[in-house]
Design an enzyme around this catalytic site. Sequence first.
Site, PDB file in Angstrom:
ATOM      1  N   THR A 166      16.194  50.882  34.656  1.00  0.00           N
ATOM      2  CA  THR A 166      15.006  50.201  34.134  1.00  0.00           C
ATOM      3  C   THR A 166      15.119  49.939  32.631  1.00  0.00           C
ATOM      4  O   THR A 166      14.748  48.862  32.149  1.00  0.00           O
ATOM      5  CB  THR A 166      13.743  51.051  34.384  1.00  0.00           C
ATOM      6  OG1 THR A 166      13.579  51.243  35.781  1.00  0.00           O
ATOM      7  CG2 THR A 166      12.496  50.378  33.816  1.00  0.00           C
ATOM      8  N   ASP A 209       2.393  49.329  37.058  1.00  0.00           N
ATOM      9  CA  ASP A 209       2.714  50.104  35.856  1.00  0.00           C
ATOM     10  C   ASP A 209       3.205  49.202  34.731  1.00  0.00           C
ATOM     11  O   ASP A 209       4.142  49.556  34.002  1.00  0.00           O
ATOM     12  CB  ASP A 209       3.801  51.149  36.163  1.00  0.00           C
ATOM     13  CG  ASP A 209       3.439  52.065  37.318  1.00  0.00           C
ATOM     14  OD1 ASP A 209       2.241  52.271  37.565  1.00  0.00           O
ATOM     15  OD2 ASP A 209       4.366  52.577  37.980  1.00  0.00           O
ATOM     16  N   GLN A 256      11.624  47.045  39.025  1.00  0.00           N
ATOM     17  CA  GLN A 256      11.474  47.262  37.588  1.00  0.00           C
ATOM     18  C   GLN A 256      12.233  46.201  36.787  1.00  0.00           C
ATOM     19  O   GLN A 256      13.422  45.969  37.011  1.00  0.00           O
ATOM     20  CB  GLN A 256      11.990  48.649  37.205  1.00  0.00           C
ATOM     21  CG  GLN A 256      11.253  49.785  37.892  1.00  0.00           C
ATOM     22  CD  GLN A 256      11.953  50.286  39.129  1.00  0.00           C
ATOM     23  OE1 GLN A 256      12.450  49.501  39.930  1.00  0.00           O
ATOM     24  NE2 GLN A 256      12.000  51.603  39.289  1.00  0.00           N
ATOM     25  N   ARG A 295      -2.253  55.421  36.170  1.00  0.00           N
ATOM     26  CA  ARG A 295      -1.783  56.628  36.837  1.00  0.00           C
ATOM     27  C   ARG A 295      -0.780  57.305  35.903  1.00  0.00           C
ATOM     28  O   ARG A 295      -0.112  56.639  35.107  1.00  0.00           O
ATOM     29  CB  ARG A 295      -1.163  56.325  38.200  1.00  0.00           C
ATOM     30  CG  ARG A 295       0.072  55.420  38.163  1.00  0.00           C
ATOM     31  CD  ARG A 295       0.658  55.266  39.548  1.00  0.00           C
ATOM     32  NE  ARG A 295       1.846  54.412  39.544  1.00  0.00           N
ATOM     33  CZ  ARG A 295       2.679  54.291  40.585  1.00  0.00           C
ATOM     34  NH1 ARG A 295       2.459  54.971  41.699  1.00  0.00           N
ATOM     35  NH2 ARG A 295       3.732  53.496  40.510  1.00  0.00           N
ATOM     36  N   TRP A 313       2.447  58.783  34.505  1.00  0.00           N
ATOM     37  CA  TRP A 313       3.891  58.896  34.690  1.00  0.00           C
ATOM     38  C   TRP A 313       4.323  60.339  34.403  1.00  0.00           C
ATOM     39  O   TRP A 313       5.222  60.861  35.049  1.00  0.00           O
ATOM     40  CB  TRP A 313       4.585  57.897  33.773  1.00  0.00           C
ATOM     41  CG  TRP A 313       6.072  57.804  33.932  1.00  0.00           C
ATOM     42  CD1 TRP A 313       6.821  58.265  34.991  1.00  0.00           C
ATOM     43  CD2 TRP A 313       6.996  57.206  33.026  1.00  0.00           C
ATOM     44  NE1 TRP A 313       8.152  57.986  34.790  1.00  0.00           N
ATOM     45  CE2 TRP A 313       8.294  57.347  33.592  1.00  0.00           C
ATOM     46  CE3 TRP A 313       6.863  56.575  31.785  1.00  0.00           C
ATOM     47  CZ2 TRP A 313       9.437  56.864  32.954  1.00  0.00           C
ATOM     48  CZ3 TRP A 313       8.000  56.096  31.159  1.00  0.00           C
ATOM     49  CH2 TRP A 313       9.271  56.234  31.739  1.00  0.00           C
TER      50      TRP A 313
END
Length: 295
Positions: free
Chosen positions: A79, A154, A108, A210, A212
Amino acid sequence: MVVSKDGTGDFTSIQAAINASKTYPWHDISIFVKNGVYAEKVEVYSWNTRIKLIGESKENTIITYGDHFNKINLGRNSTFHTYTLMVRGNDFSAQNLTIINSAGAVGQAVALHIEADRVSINNVAIKGHQDSLYLAGEGFRSYFKDCYIEGTTDFIFGEGTAMFEDCEIKSLSNSYITAASTPKNQAFGFVFNRVKLTASAAVDKVYLGRPWRHHAKTVFINSDLGQHIAPEGWQNWGDVSKKETVFYAEFNNSGQGANSSKRVAWAHQLSQVEAQDYTIKNVMRGWQPNIVSKK
C-alpha cells in the site's frame, strides 16, 4: 520554476522541477504548474523542504498515476508504495490542482501520501477509491483548506495529526471514511471542522470512522453530515477492546446524518467547553499554516 506540458516552461514534468530544486533552502521554492494532465509518479524528497506546488487551476492541473496494491506486489506493505504524490519534505504546500490515483476500485491505491511535518493543502482535489489520502508520521502535522477528497474505504487514514476545514468529503461506496492510527501519546488525530460529507447516488451506509490502531482519534465539529452516515456513526473494526481506547467525538454538527441518538455508546458528544480545544493553534501545536486565497 514553471512546469508546462507544451515545453513553454522550465520543465515538462513536475518531478524534473523537484529534482532541480535546492536542497534544504533558506527560502520557499515555488513551482508553478500550468494546466495539463501530468501522468507521473511524483516524490518530494526529505531534503526538498519548503516546496510550494502551485497549479494553474484545480480543475485542469492534474497529477495522475495508477499504482495499486497488487500491481506493486511488494508484500503486505505494498500500500505504501502506491502513491501518486509522495511528500517527505517538511514545510510543503500545494494549491489549485488535482491529485488522482487512477487504478480504480481494485484495493489499496493512495493518491496523496504525506510523510512530512507542517504541510498545508489548499484548494486541492484528492481522488481515489480505497486509501486515497495517507497521513503518515507520528506527530507530523497537515492542514487542509477548501479541499475535495473522495474515496471508498478508509480513504483518509494514518497516524498523523491533520485538520480539515471547509472541505467536501465524498464517499463513493458504503464503507468507512477514516481509519486513524493515532499514537497513544498524540493529543489529536483527525479533526474535521466545517466540512460537508456527501456521497454518490445509492450510497446509504457510511461510517465516520473505524480504528486502524487502538488509540485512533477522530473528531467532527460544526459539520454537515449527509443522510448516508450510519446512525451508529462509528465502528470498532471487529475488535471490542478498541472501544476502551479510541476517542471518537462530535460537536454541533447538522444534516440528516448528525442525529446522535443512535450513536455507539463509546463515542462522545463534546461539551461547549471541550469543543473550544479544537482550534488550529491547539491541534497544530502552535504551527500556523500559511494559507492564501484559493483564487
